[in-house]
Design a protein around this motif. Structure first.
Motif: not given
Length: 195
Positions: A70-84
């Motif tokens: 999911l690539y945001s219009a603010t130029k970041y990919f949404l991510k969820i790390d190992r800690a949530g």
């Protein structure tokens, strides 16, 4: 009905012609709705924008599972790390940004980080977080906007009657749901294919 027409002297031909026109109109509208075969074979470059939007949104209405970034219009990919923890990354190949988008109802999806196994969730206060347990906080209404981006609004929670959206600000941090609006670019995401 035919017996009435014949005994009353009314010709059945005009009524039959109306029936034939109605049948043709119905079959034409069915092809515009995009039956499964049509939706898969239509060339989007030759479609009107409304047909293209329907074709693009057809799969998620059928309960499919998609792997996307999911690539945001603010130029970041949404991510969820190992800690949530939920945030954005500019790294194109970050494993924690690969999301499984699963339809749970018509127009409603659950989003799960494939690498970490956390579901994306939003609580009552509009905070985004990752959870290992799927629950009602994990359900989001997916909508394709006019600009071609998708928005994801919490199905369960609203703030003063307004929808709360998944959103990443200009620094890649998640915005609180009550500060988001559908028109904000920070709430717009492109679901990009995973190579």
């Amino acid at each position: 009905m035919w017996k009435w027409m014949l005994t009353s002297g009314v010709s059945p031909l005009p009524h039959f012609a109306c029936f034939l026109l109605f049948s043709l109109a119905c079959s034409a509208s069915a092809s515009c709705r995009g039956e499964p075969e049509d939706a898969l074979t239509l060339d989007a470059t030759n479609c009107s924008s409304s047909l293209e939007r329907h074709t693009r949104s057809y799969n998620h209405l059928q309960g499919d599972v998609r792997w996307r970034r999911l690539y945001s219009a603010t130029k970041y990919f949404l991510k969820i790390d190992r800690a949530g923890k939920v945030n954005g990354t500019r790294k194109k190949n970050c494993l924690n940004s690969i999301m499984e988008i699963r339809s749970v109802n018509v127009g409603v999806v659950a989003i799960k980080a494939v690498n970490t196994g956390f579901y994306l969730a939003m609580n009552k206060k509009g905070k985004l977080y990752g959870t290992e347990e799927y629950n009602n906080n994990c359900k989001f209404k997916e909508r394709i906007e006019e600009n071609g981006y998708n928005t994801y609004a919490s199905l369960k929670w609203k703030h003063k009657g307004r929808q709360m959206f998944i959103s990443l600000n200009g620094k890649g941090s998640p915005r609180r749901g009550h500060k988001t609006r559908r028109k904000h670019l920070s709430a717009h995401f492109l679901p990009m294919m995973v190579p």
